[in-house]
Design a protein around this motif. Structure first.
Motif, PDB file in Angstrom:
ATOM      1  N   GLU A 131       0.819  -1.214   0.000  1.00  0.00           N
ATOM      2  CA  GLU A 131       0.000   0.000   0.000  1.00  0.00           C
ATOM      3  C   GLU A 131       0.853   1.265   0.000  1.00  0.00           C
ATOM      4  OE1 GLU A 131      -2.270  -0.327   3.558  1.00  0.00           O
ATOM      5  OE2 GLU A 131      -2.821  -2.400   3.102  1.00  0.00           O
ATOM      6  N   LEU A 132       2.089   1.169   0.481  1.00  0.00           N
ATOM      7  CA  LEU A 132       2.955   2.329   0.643  1.00  0.00           C
ATOM      8  C   LEU A 132       3.976   2.478  -0.482  1.00  0.00           C
ATOM      9  CD1 LEU A 132       3.657   1.856   4.460  1.00  0.00           C
ATOM     10  CD2 LEU A 132       2.046   3.452   3.417  1.00  0.00           C
ATOM     11  N   ALA A 133       3.784   1.806  -1.590  1.00  0.00           N
ATOM     12  CA  ALA A 133       4.755   1.840  -2.687  1.00  0.00           C
ATOM     13  C   ALA A 133       5.010   3.273  -3.140  1.00  0.00           C
ATOM     14  CB  ALA A 133       4.246   1.007  -3.851  1.00  0.00           C
ATOM     15  N   GLY A 134       6.273   3.602  -3.322  1.00  0.00           N
ATOM     16  CA  GLY A 134       6.666   4.925  -3.791  1.00  0.00           C
ATOM     17  C   GLY A 134       6.792   5.966  -2.697  1.00  0.00           C
ATOM     18  N   ILE A 135       6.851   5.517  -1.448  1.00  0.00           N
ATOM     19  CA  ILE A 135       6.928   6.449  -0.326  1.00  0.00           C
ATOM     20  C   ILE A 135       8.102   6.083   0.583  1.00  0.00           C
ATOM     21  CG2 ILE A 135       5.733   7.257   1.752  1.00  0.00           C
ATOM     22  CD1 ILE A 135       3.119   6.851   0.337  1.00  0.00           C
ATOM     23  N   ASP A 136       8.817   7.098   1.036  1.00  0.00           N
ATOM     24  CA  ASP A 136       9.826   6.923   2.084  1.00  0.00           C
ATOM     25  C   ASP A 136       9.163   7.278   3.407  1.00  0.00           C
ATOM     26  OD1 ASP A 136      11.788   6.295   0.261  1.00  0.00           O
ATOM     27  OD2 ASP A 136      12.577   8.332   0.156  1.00  0.00           O
ATOM     28  N   VAL A 137       9.375   6.447   4.427  1.00  0.00           N
ATOM     29  CA  VAL A 137       8.732   6.634   5.720  1.00  0.00           C
ATOM     30  C   VAL A 137       9.795   6.629   6.810  1.00  0.00           C
ATOM     31  CG1 VAL A 137       7.081   5.659   7.359  1.00  0.00           C
ATOM     32  CG2 VAL A 137       6.670   5.421   4.907  1.00  0.00           C
ATOM     33  N   VAL A 138       9.698   7.572   7.747  1.00  0.00           N
ATOM     34  CA  VAL A 138      10.538   7.585   8.944  1.00  0.00           C
ATOM     35  C   VAL A 138       9.608   7.546  10.149  1.00  0.00           C
ATOM     36  CG1 VAL A 138      12.190   8.890  10.329  1.00  0.00           C
ATOM     37  CG2 VAL A 138      12.404   8.863   7.851  1.00  0.00           C
ATOM     38  N   VAL A 139       9.849   6.595  11.059  1.00  0.00           N
ATOM     39  CA  VAL A 139       9.026   6.444  12.256  1.00  0.00           C
ATOM     40  C   VAL A 139       9.853   6.839  13.468  1.00  0.00           C
ATOM     41  CG1 VAL A 139       7.725   4.823  13.672  1.00  0.00           C
ATOM     42  CG2 VAL A 139       7.712   4.569  11.191  1.00  0.00           C
ATOM     43  N   MET A 140       9.289   7.746  14.285  1.00  0.00           N
ATOM     44  CA  MET A 140       9.931   8.179  15.528  1.00  0.00           C
ATOM     45  C   MET A 140       8.996   7.857  16.685  1.00  0.00           C
ATOM     46  SD  MET A 140      11.508  11.831  14.344  1.00  0.00           S
ATOM     47  CE  MET A 140       9.970  12.490  13.750  1.00  0.00           C
TER      48      MET A 140
END
Length: 90
Positions: free
Chosen positions: A59-68
């Protein structure tokens, strides 16, 4: 990443996301020692974030994600962490 990202925040996590020029989603983790003192707790949070990301990666294809993490994440149960992350992936 931190400058032009879309931010999603709740009591457990802050999630930053930004489009990339690839067909895959990438995950970055910034689990701070300041908010979670014990290494075992930080590792547990990282494992849960990676597992949740793996389940939602299509579902998140094409996205960079950073989790804090937020301070409350260390005391939360695994189910609460998974529920919080699934709301962020939306």
């Amino acid at each position: 990443m931190f400058d032009k990202a879309t931010r999603s925040r709740d009591g457990l996590f802050t999630v930053l996301c930004r489009r990339n020029n690839q067909s895959i989603a990438r995950l970055g983790l910034a689990i701070s020692k300041k908010h979670c003192r014990k290494a075992t707790e930080r590792n547990r949070i990282k494992r849960i974030v990676r597992e949740s990301f793996r389940h939602h990666q299509c579902e998140l294809a094409g996205i960079d994600v950073v989790v804090m993490n937020q301070p409350a994440a260390a005391a939360s149960s695994n189910a609460e962490l998974f529920n919080s992350l699934s709301r962020h992936w939306q």
